[in-house]
Scaffold this motif. Sequence first.
Motif, PDB file in Angstrom:
ATOM      1  N   GLY A 215       0.820  -1.208   0.000  1.00 23.30           N
ATOM      2  CA  GLY A 215       0.000   0.000   0.000  1.00 23.30           C
ATOM      3  C   GLY A 215       0.849   1.250   0.000  1.00 23.30           C
ATOM      4  N   GLN A 216       0.224   2.362  -0.345  1.00 27.94           N
ATOM      5  CA  GLN A 216       0.925   3.648  -0.403  1.00 27.94           C
ATOM      6  C   GLN A 216       0.088   4.724   0.269  1.00 27.94           C
ATOM      7  N   ILE A 217       0.745   5.569   1.046  1.00 27.55           N
ATOM      8  CA  ILE A 217       0.103   6.763   1.592  1.00 27.55           C
ATOM      9  C   ILE A 217       0.607   7.976   0.829  1.00 27.55           C
ATOM     10  N   THR A 218      -0.160   9.055   0.890  1.00 29.61           N
ATOM     11  CA  THR A 218       0.198  10.308   0.227  1.00 29.61           C
ATOM     12  C   THR A 218       0.266  11.414   1.270  1.00 29.61           C
ATOM     13  N   LEU A 219       1.317  12.210   1.212  1.00 27.74           N
ATOM     14  CA  LEU A 219       1.498  13.336   2.131  1.00 27.74           C
ATOM     15  C   LEU A 219       1.159  14.620   1.396  1.00 27.74           C
ATOM     16  N   GLY A 245      -0.198  21.218  10.080  1.00 25.27           N
ATOM     17  CA  GLY A 245      -1.187  21.588   9.073  1.00 25.27           C
ATOM     18  C   GLY A 245      -1.203  20.686   7.857  1.00 25.27           C
ATOM     19  N   SER A 246      -0.180  19.863   7.675  1.00 23.72           N
ATOM     20  CA  SER A 246      -0.144  18.949   6.533  1.00 23.72           C
ATOM     21  C   SER A 246      -1.085  17.771   6.782  1.00 23.72           C
ATOM     22  N   TYR A 247      -1.196  16.894   5.779  1.00 21.42           N
ATOM     23  CA  TYR A 247      -2.138  15.778   5.867  1.00 21.42           C
ATOM     24  C   TYR A 247      -1.464  14.470   5.466  1.00 21.42           C
ATOM     25  N   VAL A 248      -1.898  13.395   6.127  1.00 21.63           N
ATOM     26  CA  VAL A 248      -1.539  12.040   5.719  1.00 21.63           C
ATOM     27  C   VAL A 248      -2.800  11.400   5.157  1.00 21.63           C
ATOM     28  N   CYS A 249      -2.738  10.930   3.923  1.00 17.20           N
ATOM     29  CA  CYS A 249      -3.915  10.377   3.247  1.00 17.20           C
ATOM     30  C   CYS A 249      -3.601   8.976   2.726  1.00 17.20           C
ATOM     31  N   GLY A 250      -4.596   8.142   2.699  1.00 20.33           N
ATOM     32  CA  GLY A 250      -4.372   6.809   2.138  1.00 20.33           C
ATOM     33  C   GLY A 250      -5.499   5.866   2.500  1.00 20.33           C
ATOM     34  N   ALA A 251      -5.254   4.646   2.295  1.00 18.95           N
ATOM     35  CA  ALA A 251      -4.070   4.109   1.626  1.00 18.95           C
ATOM     36  C   ALA A 251      -4.549   3.151   0.543  1.00 18.95           C
ATOM     37  N   ARG A 260       7.815   1.005  -4.511  1.00 21.05           N
ATOM     38  CA  ARG A 260       8.131   2.264  -5.177  1.00 21.05           C
ATOM     39  C   ARG A 260       6.923   3.191  -5.127  1.00 21.05           C
ATOM     40  N   VAL A 261       7.142   4.411  -4.638  1.00 23.72           N
ATOM     41  CA  VAL A 261       6.079   5.416  -4.640  1.00 23.72           C
ATOM     42  C   VAL A 261       5.761   5.767  -6.087  1.00 23.72           C
ATOM     43  N   ASN A 262       4.470   5.784  -6.437  1.00 24.59           N
ATOM     44  CA  ASN A 262       4.105   6.019  -7.831  1.00 24.59           C
ATOM     45  C   ASN A 262       2.917   6.966  -7.939  1.00 24.59           C
ATOM     46  N   ASP A 263       2.800   7.610  -9.097  1.00 23.94           N
ATOM     47  CA  ASP A 263       1.762   8.616  -9.324  1.00 23.94           C
ATOM     48  C   ASP A 263       0.365   8.011  -9.359  1.00 23.94           C
ATOM     49  N   ALA A 264       0.237   6.778  -9.854  1.00 26.66           N
ATOM     50  CA  ALA A 264      -1.084   6.153  -9.941  1.00 26.66           C
ATOM     51  C   ALA A 264      -1.701   5.996  -8.552  1.00 26.66           C
ATOM     52  N   ASP A 265      -0.903   5.599  -7.590  1.00 24.84           N
ATOM     53  CA  ASP A 265      -1.424   5.456  -6.229  1.00 24.84           C
ATOM     54  C   ASP A 265      -1.702   6.818  -5.597  1.00 24.84           C
ATOM     55  N   GLY A 289       4.929  14.153  -0.974  1.00 24.70           N
ATOM     56  CA  GLY A 289       5.630  12.883  -1.149  1.00 24.70           C
ATOM     57  C   GLY A 289       4.716  11.733  -0.784  1.00 24.70           C
ATOM     58  N   GLY A 290       5.301  10.588  -0.573  1.00 26.98           N
ATOM     59  CA  GLY A 290       4.519   9.410  -0.222  1.00 26.98           C
ATOM     60  C   GLY A 290       5.393   8.360   0.428  1.00 26.98           C
ATOM     61  N   ARG A 291       4.766   7.279   0.816  1.00 28.24           N
ATOM     62  CA  ARG A 291       5.499   6.182   1.442  1.00 28.24           C
ATOM     63  C   ARG A 291       4.783   4.878   1.131  1.00 28.24           C
ATOM     64  N   THR A 292       5.545   3.867   0.764  1.00 28.01           N
ATOM     65  CA  THR A 292       4.973   2.550   0.514  1.00 28.01           C
ATOM     66  C   THR A 292       5.448   1.576   1.585  1.00 28.01           C
ATOM     67  N   SER A 293       4.640   0.567   1.824  1.00 24.90           N
ATOM     68  CA  SER A 293       5.009  -0.478   2.776  1.00 24.90           C
ATOM     69  C   SER A 293       4.152  -1.704   2.497  1.00 24.90           C
ATOM     70  N   THR A 294       4.531  -2.802   3.095  1.00 30.82           N
ATOM     71  CA  THR A 294       3.811  -4.059   2.897  1.00 30.82           C
ATOM     72  C   THR A 294       3.251  -4.552   4.218  1.00 30.82           C
ATOM     73  N   ARG A 295       1.946  -4.702   4.252  1.00 35.74           N
ATOM     74  CA  ARG A 295       1.294  -5.319   5.401  1.00 35.74           C
ATOM     75  C   ARG A 295       1.133  -6.806   5.133  1.00 35.74           C
TER      76      ARG A 295
END
Length: 399
Positions: A215-219, A245-251, A260-265, A289-295
Motif C-alpha cells: 500500500g501507499q500513503i500520500t502526504l 497543518g499537513s495531511y496524511v492520506c491513504g491508503a 516504489r512510490v508512484n503517481d497512480a497510487d 511525497g509518499g510512502r509505501t510499505s507491505t502489510r
Amino acid sequence: MPALPLIQHPPWYQLPTHFPNAHLRSAVVIGAGLAGCAVARHLAERHWRVEVLEHRSQIAGGASGNPAGIFKPQVTSEDSHVTHYYKYSYQYFIDYLEKLLEGECSFEHDFCPLLGIDGNPSQTARFIAESNTPTSLKTGWLAPAEFCRAQINHPNIHVRTDIAIASLQDDEDGWRCLDAHGAVLCETPVLIVATGSASIQFQQTRELPLQPLAGQITLLDAEAIQPAVTDIHCDRHFIIPQADGSYVCGATHHRTPSLRVNDADHRANLDACRKLLPRHTIDANKILGGRTSTRCVSPDHLPIAGAVPDFAYYEHAYDSLHHGRPAKSFPPARYLPGLYVISALGAHGISLSPFLGHLLSDIILNSLNDEKAAITELLHPARFHIRRLRRKPADRSAH
C-alpha cells in the motif's frame, strides 16, 4: 472487558504447557515493528530479558513506520467469537495506551472522533453510538514508529539493528539465529518471529499462509485541502491532519507488493479524499511525497499468533479428520519447543498488537485464563491446516 464464550480445545488446538529452559526467562524477538515491540514489552514487564533483532537500520521500518495511523474498533453487528475477540482486544489496547501515557512514555497521538463522508459520523462512530459498546472505546490516531520506540524503552529490552537472519536452527538449549554464511548471530531458549509476511522465509514457519498486501500513503501540503480540515475523516480511506497543518492520506492496497512510490497510487488516494470531502477542493500539485510499505494478512483476515506447530506431525496425526472420528480419539498437538510467531495483523496493527503481545506472553508463560484461552483457537497458527484436513483428500488444496 466484555465476557468471552468459553471453549474446550480439541486435541489439535491444545497448547504447549512447558518447554525446556523456561526458567532462564530470556527471549529473542525477530522484528521491531508493532507486533515485535508489543510482545517484547509484555515479556519485559514480566521480568524477562528480551533482545529484539531488526534487519533494517532502524525500528519500525516497514508498515509500522508510517507517520500516522488511525485506531478504531472493528465494526461488526455479529455476536460471535470473532466479535468478542475484537471488543476484548480493543478495550485492552485503550487501557494499555493510557497506561503507557500515564508513565514516562511519550509519543504523538490524539484521542478524537472519526468523521465519515462529508463530515457525517463515521461508520465506527455510528456503531459505538447505536450499540452497547462502552464509551471507553475511544478512537483517534498516533505515530506508529514513536509508539514502537515507547514500548521498547524498557531496561529489560535490548535492540540490535542491521541484523540479517537467514535461517533458524534448534538444539537442546533452544534456538540459534544464523546469518547467510551459517555464523551464529544469537542463541536463545525462546524465539519469537514477528516479521510480517517475511516470516515464511524460515523453514520452520514456511507453512504459514501469509499474504503480503502492499500500500501507499500520500502526504499533502497544508494548503492542499481548501477549506482546511482539522478532524480525521475515514471510510475505506483516511485523511489525518498533522500538527503542522499537513495531511496524511491513504491508503491504497495491492496484492502484488511494490515498494516504489508512484503517481497512480497518489491519484487513487486523492480520488478517495475527494469522496470523503465532496465540498472541498484538493490540489494535486500540493503533494509533498509518499510512502509505501507491505502489510501482512491471513486468508481469514485474523492474526496468526501462538506456538509454531510441528506441521509435518499435523499432516500425519490429523490426516483422517475428514472421517468424522471423535476428537478424543486423536493425539494432542505437537509444537516446535520454544518457537512462537505473531503475524498477519493487516491494517490494524496499532490496535491489535498490544493484546496479541499480551496473549503471546501468556502462552509462553502458560498463564492463560479461560477467556484468553478461548481466543487462541481463533488465532492458532495451524487452523488453516486443520480446516484443510477436515476436507476429503480429493478436495484439499495447499491452503
